[in-house]
Design a protein around this motif. Structure first.
Motif, short mmCIF file in Angstrom:
data_model
loop_
_atom_site.label_atom_id
_atom_site.label_comp_id
_atom_site.label_asym_id
_atom_site.label_seq_id
_atom_site.Cartn_x
_atom_site.Cartn_y
_atom_site.Cartn_z
N THR A 13 24.12 -5.05 -5.94
CA THR A 13 22.77 -5.45 -5.56
C THR A 13 22.03 -4.36 -4.79
OG1 THR A 13 23.44 -7.76 -5.50
CG2 THR A 13 21.42 -7.21 -4.33
N ILE A 14 22.73 -3.77 -3.82
CA ILE A 14 22.02 -2.78 -3.00
C ILE A 14 22.35 -1.34 -3.41
CG2 ILE A 14 21.83 -4.38 -1.05
CD1 ILE A 14 24.03 -2.83 0.38
N GLU A 15 23.07 -1.20 -4.52
CA GLU A 15 23.45 0.12 -5.03
C GLU A 15 24.20 0.93 -3.98
OE1 GLU A 15 20.62 1.93 -8.03
OE2 GLU A 15 19.24 0.70 -6.88
N LEU A 34 14.54 -2.06 1.73
CA LEU A 34 14.64 -2.34 0.29
C LEU A 34 15.96 -3.04 -0.03
CD1 LEU A 34 13.15 0.92 -1.32
CD2 LEU A 34 11.99 -1.11 -0.51
N GLY A 35 17.04 -2.60 0.62
CA GLY A 35 18.34 -3.24 0.44
C GLY A 35 18.27 -4.70 0.87
N LEU A 37 15.63 -6.59 0.97
CA LEU A 37 14.81 -7.34 0.00
C LEU A 37 15.65 -7.69 -1.23
CD1 LEU A 37 12.07 -8.48 -0.81
CD2 LEU A 37 11.43 -6.22 -1.65
N SER A 38 16.45 -6.75 -1.71
CA SER A 38 17.29 -7.03 -2.88
C SER A 38 18.31 -8.14 -2.58
CB SER A 38 18.03 -5.76 -3.31
OG SER A 38 17.12 -4.89 -3.96
N ILE A 40 17.87 -10.61 -0.44
CA ILE A 40 17.11 -11.87 -0.41
C ILE A 40 16.93 -12.40 -1.83
CG2 ILE A 40 14.79 -12.83 -0.03
CD1 ILE A 40 14.60 -10.86 2.39
N ILE A 41 16.56 -11.50 -2.75
CA ILE A 41 16.30 -11.92 -4.13
C ILE A 41 17.61 -12.34 -4.82
CG2 ILE A 41 15.50 -11.09 -6.39
CD1 ILE A 41 13.52 -9.31 -4.61
N ASP A 44 18.47 -15.79 -3.74
CA ASP A 44 17.57 -16.74 -4.38
C ASP A 44 17.98 -16.97 -5.84
OD1 ASP A 44 15.36 -18.35 -4.87
OD2 ASP A 44 14.09 -16.65 -5.41
N GLN A 45 18.25 -15.87 -6.56
CA GLN A 45 18.53 -15.98 -7.99
C GLN A 45 19.93 -16.52 -8.29
OE1 GLN A 45 17.71 -11.98 -9.32
NE2 GLN A 45 15.53 -12.36 -9.60
N ASN A 50 17.36 -19.65 0.07
CA ASN A 50 16.31 -18.83 0.67
C ASN A 50 16.78 -18.31 2.02
OD1 ASN A 50 14.15 -18.94 -1.22
ND2 ASN A 50 13.89 -21.11 -0.66
N LEU A 51 16.94 -17.01 2.13
CA LEU A 51 17.33 -16.43 3.42
C LEU A 51 16.08 -16.24 4.27
CD1 LEU A 51 19.86 -13.58 2.54
CD2 LEU A 51 20.31 -15.97 3.06
N ASN A 52 16.17 -16.61 5.54
CA ASN A 52 15.02 -16.33 6.40
C ASN A 52 15.32 -15.16 7.34
OD1 ASN A 52 16.65 -17.34 8.37
ND2 ASN A 52 15.55 -19.26 8.62
N ALA A 53 14.32 -14.83 8.13
CA ALA A 53 14.42 -13.64 8.98
C ALA A 53 15.63 -13.72 9.92
CB ALA A 53 13.14 -13.48 9.79
N ARG B 98 14.65 -3.06 -9.71
CA ARG B 98 16.06 -3.31 -10.05
C ARG B 98 16.43 -4.79 -10.01
NH1 ARG B 98 18.57 -0.53 -4.54
NH2 ARG B 98 18.11 -2.24 -3.12
N ASP B 99 15.64 -5.61 -9.31
CA ASP B 99 15.98 -7.02 -9.13
C ASP B 99 15.21 -7.96 -10.06
OD1 ASP B 99 17.62 -6.35 -6.94
OD2 ASP B 99 15.86 -6.30 -5.65
N PHE B 197 7.85 -16.95 6.03
CA PHE B 197 9.21 -17.48 6.10
C PHE B 197 10.21 -16.34 6.26
CE2 PHE B 197 13.13 -18.47 3.75
CZ PHE B 197 13.58 -19.58 4.46
N LEU B 198 10.02 -15.29 5.45
CA LEU B 198 10.96 -14.17 5.48
C LEU B 198 10.92 -13.42 6.81
CD1 LEU B 198 10.49 -12.52 1.96
CD2 LEU B 198 12.53 -13.65 2.84
#
Lengths: 70, 254
Positions: A13-15, A34-35, A37-38, A40-41, A44-45, A50-53, B98-99, B197-198
């Motif tokens: 995921t984060i390469e 960016l890592g 964010l990846s 979090i996605i 979700d997927q 849903n991860l929060n802060a 990438r995602d 939220f994030l």
């Protein structure tokens, strides 16, 4: 999912190069905005979560992320 | 006289956020509003709170583009020739290349951009609009002009919208149809709830305070500009993209 499989998914995921459970995220060079964010996605997927802060900020080691992958 | 007295104005994405604010203000300015979207219940709730009479709800499926075009024709037939159309339906994703998936790419481009073309195609036919009093407004984004990481698809969809507005403005000027766009920075809508939220409430508030000196943009701020562009007060303006920056030169959640 085994711990190894989870770590492998995090790497992909984060390469990241080879990770292990006890590595501190602050020492992982691709654990940047960016890592995160990846990750979090990916949650979700793949885990419908849903991860929060707060959860994200609480991740200190690779194992912390893996533990959340349920 | 109110700015949109007697006009029929169609608004996509009228069930929430910016679209809802535009539907309400259009009705307040005397328009009869076609509230368009996919959720009948939510659209009906918005319709019932609009001032004045003669408003209606129209449902469309963004995957059915010919259906969107037919809906525009049906509105003109059912409510009378159109005097305005606002494309406010939109989705946002913040995903790194990438995602992301091909489904996300296609959905986003279709809802944010191609649906706009399909509706405009249905509405801008002889007899379906009021010549010299037809204004089309696309709700775009500052992301189209300068976007940060994670916004490639969203920014591209809005840049496509902007580019089509520029071209269509020329294509339709001689027929008395105007095309303009509005490019706001992030607006306080359900779409920004995800960022909130994030980041967490307090970090988000601090971030907005720092990056937008004039304050978080509200749906009503965007609606004010939309009403101006729909009305005769902007009758010589076409092909323009109005920027609502709130003082921020660039913007990044990532």
């Amino acid at each position: 999912m085994t711990l190894e499989e989870k770590i492998s998914l995090i790497e992909e995921t984060i390469e990241a190069d080879k990770l292990n459970a006890d590595m501190e995220l602050k020492d992982v060079d691709v654990w940047d905005s960016l890592g995160r964010l990846s990750i979090i996605i990916m949650f979700d997927q793949k885990f419908n979560k849903n991860l929060n802060a707060e959860t994200l900020a609480a991740f200190k080691t690779v194992r912390d992320i893996a533990d959340e992958m349920e | 006289m109110a700015d949109l007295e007697g006009r029929v104005v169609a608004v996509t994405g009228a069930s929430s956020g910016i679209g809802r604010a535009i539907a309400i203000q259009s009705a307040s300015e005397g328009a009869r509003v076609a509230c368009c979207g996919r959720n009948a219940e939510k659209l009906e709730a918005v319709r019932s709170e609009l001032p004045g009479d003669g408003h209606a709800v129209y449902i469309f499926d963004s995957e059915d583009l010919p259906g969107v075009e037919s809906m525009a024709a049906a509105i003109a037939k059912g409510m009378g020739p159109l005097g305005g159309f606002v494309h406010s339906a939109g989705v946002s994703v913040t995903q790194l290349l990438r995602d992301t998936s091909y489904d996300v790419m296609e959905d986003l481009l279709r809802i944010n951009f191609t649906v706009f073309l399909a509706f405009a195609r249905g509405a801008c036919r002889r007899g379906r609009y009021v010549q010299s009093a037809m204004s089309v407004v696309g709700i775009s984004s500052m992301a189209a002009l300068s976007a940060d990481s994670g916004m490639s698809i969203y920014a591209a969809s809005k840049a496509a919208l902007n580019a089509s507005i520029k071209s269509l403005a020329k294509e339709y000027a001689s027929r008395g149809v105007r095309f303009n766009g509005i490019c706001p920075n992030p607006v306080n809508t359900p779409m920004t709830d995800k960022a909130r939220f994030l980041m967490g409430d307090s970090a988000f508030a601090e971030f907005i305070e720092k990056s937008m000196p004039l304050g978080l943009i509200e749906p009503e701020d965007v609606a004010d500009s939309a009403i101006f562009l729909l009305s005769d007060k902007s009758r010589r303006i076409t092909g323009s993209l109005l920027e609502i920056t709130s003082g921020a030169s660039s913007f990044s959640y990532v």
